[in-house]
Design an enzyme around this catalytic site. Sequence first.
Site, PDB file in Angstrom:
ATOM      1  N   HIS A 196       6.871  -7.934  -0.771  1.00 26.45           N
ATOM      2  CA  HIS A 196       6.109  -7.460   0.381  1.00 26.45           C
ATOM      3  C   HIS A 196       6.348  -8.237   1.769  1.00 26.45           C
ATOM      4  CE1 HIS A 196       2.463  -4.698   1.258  1.00 26.45           C
ATOM      5  NE2 HIS A 196       2.928  -5.124   2.444  1.00 26.45           N
ATOM      6  N   HIS A 237       7.471  -7.225   5.958  1.00 31.52           N
ATOM      7  CA  HIS A 237       7.692  -5.727   6.695  1.00 31.52           C
ATOM      8  C   HIS A 237       8.802  -6.457   7.744  1.00 31.52           C
ATOM      9  CE1 HIS A 237       4.662  -3.153   5.721  1.00 31.52           C
ATOM     10  NE2 HIS A 237       4.039  -4.270   5.284  1.00 31.52           N
ATOM     11  N   ASP A 289       9.365  -5.408  10.667  1.00 32.12           N
ATOM     12  CA  ASP A 289       9.080  -5.379  12.012  1.00 32.12           C
ATOM     13  C   ASP A 289       7.929  -6.318  12.350  1.00 32.12           C
ATOM     14  OD1 ASP A 289       7.856  -3.484  10.344  1.00 32.12           O
ATOM     15  OD2 ASP A 289       6.923  -2.664  12.080  1.00 32.12           O
ATOM     16  N   GLY A 314       0.233   2.199   6.617  1.00 31.13           N
ATOM     17  CA  GLY A 314      -0.611   2.592   7.678  1.00 31.13           C
ATOM     18  C   GLY A 314      -2.250   2.552   7.252  1.00 31.13           C
ATOM     19  N   HIS A 328       0.829   0.921  -0.273  1.00 35.39           N
ATOM     20  CA  HIS A 328      -0.050   0.193   0.333  1.00 35.39           C
ATOM     21  C   HIS A 328      -1.423   0.680  -0.022  1.00 35.39           C
ATOM     22  CE1 HIS A 328       2.731  -1.703   3.092  1.00 35.39           C
ATOM     23  NE2 HIS A 328       1.510  -2.619   3.372  1.00 35.39           N
ATOM     24  N   GLU A 365      -6.435  -2.511   0.360  1.00 31.51           N
ATOM     25  CA  GLU A 365      -6.273  -3.641   1.279  1.00 31.51           C
ATOM     26  C   GLU A 365      -7.605  -3.512   2.056  1.00 31.51           C
ATOM     27  OE1 GLU A 365      -3.247  -3.267   4.296  1.00 31.51           O
ATOM     28  OE2 GLU A 365      -3.824  -5.281   5.109  1.00 31.51           O
TER      29      GLU A 365
END
Length: 359
Positions: free
Chosen positions: A16, A18, A20, A174, A201, A204
């Site tokens: 996991h 990202h 970006d 998101g 996701h 969280e």
Amino acid sequence: MIRHEQLTAAPKVLLHDHLDGGLRPGTVLELAGELGHRLPRTDADELGEWFVESADSGSLERYLETFDHTVAVMQNAEAIRRVASECVQDLAADGVVYAEIRYAPEQHLTAGLTLEQVVDAVREGFEHGMAHAERPIVARQLLTAMRHKARSMEIAELAVAYRDSGVVGFDIAGAEAGYPPTRHLDAFEYLQRENAHFTIHAGEAFGLPSIWQAIQWCGADRLGHGVRIIDDIRYDESAGDDGKVELGRLAAYVRDQRIPLEMCPSSNLQTGAADSIARHPIGLLTKLRFRVTVNTDNRLMSGTSMSRELALLADAFDYTLADVRWFAINAMKSAFLPFDERLAIIDTVIKPWYAEQLG
Ligand SMILES: [Zn+2]
């Protein structure tokens, strides 16, 4: 006690991360300069600090602003290739031997690239990075769809179209609140029919309903974070190791089915999903032998790396190298890579190194 140099040398597996969220500050500066994109700082070190401080601030707006800048400089194929290659090389230098790196192709279209061109650019960057890394690494893509947008079906189809070209799975990311994963059920059902893999996701910031939907409605193979599964576990914290632990039905299901939890400790502190490393649910979940994996999430915004995450956990929970090995094997078993390739990395890369160290 584990020496921190040992953690850098140790073979690690990252599921996991990202794309970006992991740029080098110097690269952000250079790419922004070429594009005429204005940044809040003009020195690489100060810019790096700005990313961490903004992500730390507790303000969602400031946190999201950090991604405006990284995404803004990743809009042409050359920039995307560079970021992807550097990502793989940085992970390899930190001892990561296998990585699944995710990003949302739909966020890289503002300068006219197509979704396919974005995926191709990342693939080329990963290949370049693997060829030029100082240590061997295998890197694969996960394609992310944004939960608040309506493109999940298109992105799922893209993931399937590129399944033999470096893409091993799909993800959805998101804000959780107000955007349950079941909004994207058609995409998940499509992926299941295509025998494809996906993670979601979930759990969280938002609690158990999000985890339950991700697993029981959408059929997720893994949980991105999943940290709130702790809400379905009753335990007496003051009783220490002797305390009684009771798992609810959902937590028991997650453990029984060996559903991998992609845990990202430092990131959780920044978003408020946990209040300290020492009190992070990963401690109890590891003790209860859930399928726990350790991850970085956004290396730039958290100022972190795989070896740093493991060092923080080792310090907080007295983990040994045997525990670090357990995390690596857990993650490798949970990867979306074909079984024979997973086994080859476990048997020829991970196990021999730890066997030599552990004697
Ligand atoms: Zn994430």
